[in-house]
Write a protein that holds these residues in place. Structure first.
Motif, short mmCIF file in Angstrom:
data_model
loop_
_atom_site.label_atom_id
_atom_site.label_comp_id
_atom_site.label_asym_id
_atom_site.label_seq_id
_atom_site.Cartn_x
_atom_site.Cartn_y
_atom_site.Cartn_z
N GLU A 161 0.83 -1.47 -0.09
CA GLU A 161 0.03 0.03 -0.16
C GLU A 161 1.00 1.24 -0.06
OE1 GLU A 161 -2.73 -0.62 3.40
OE2 GLU A 161 -3.94 -1.79 2.30
N ARG A 162 1.93 1.27 0.70
CA ARG A 162 2.78 2.53 0.70
C ARG A 162 3.26 2.65 -0.50
NH1 ARG A 162 5.89 3.98 5.96
NH2 ARG A 162 6.46 5.52 4.75
N ARG A 163 3.84 1.48 -1.19
CA ARG A 163 4.39 1.71 -2.48
C ARG A 163 3.49 2.25 -3.42
NH1 ARG A 163 7.79 -4.09 -3.01
NH2 ARG A 163 9.62 -3.35 -1.83
N GLY A 164 2.26 1.72 -3.34
CA GLY A 164 1.37 2.12 -4.55
C GLY A 164 1.01 3.80 -4.22
N ASP A 165 0.91 4.08 -2.84
CA ASP A 165 0.70 5.42 -2.50
C ASP A 165 1.70 6.44 -2.90
OD1 ASP A 165 -0.74 7.42 -1.15
OD2 ASP A 165 0.66 7.62 0.61
#
Length: 56
Positions: A13-17
Motif C-alpha cells: 500500500e505504501r509503494r502504491g501511495d
C-alpha cells in the motif's frame, strides 16, 4: 503468519501511495511526459533494472 501478511500488505500500500504521489507531481510539474520502452527482450532479467532506472 498474520503479522507477516499485514506487513506485506502495508508495504504494498505504501509503494502504491508513493507511486501515485510521484506520478501526480510529475503531471503537475511538466507539460509533456514521454515514456520510452527500453526493455531488451533478449535479456529478461534486466527489465526490472531498466524500470527502476527510468524512475530516477
Amino acid at each position: 503468519m498474520r503479522t507477516v501478511a499485514k506487513l506485506k500488505k502495508h508495504i504494498a500500500e505504501r509503494r502504491g501511495d508513493n507511486l501515485h504521489k510521484l506520478t501526480t507531481r510529475l503531471v503537475k510539474d511538466y507539460d509533456t511526459i514521454v515514456v520510452e520502452n527500453l526493455i531488451d527482450r533478449s535479456s529478461p532479467g534486466t527489465a526490472r533494472l531498466v524500470w527502476i532506472m527510468t524512475l530516477l
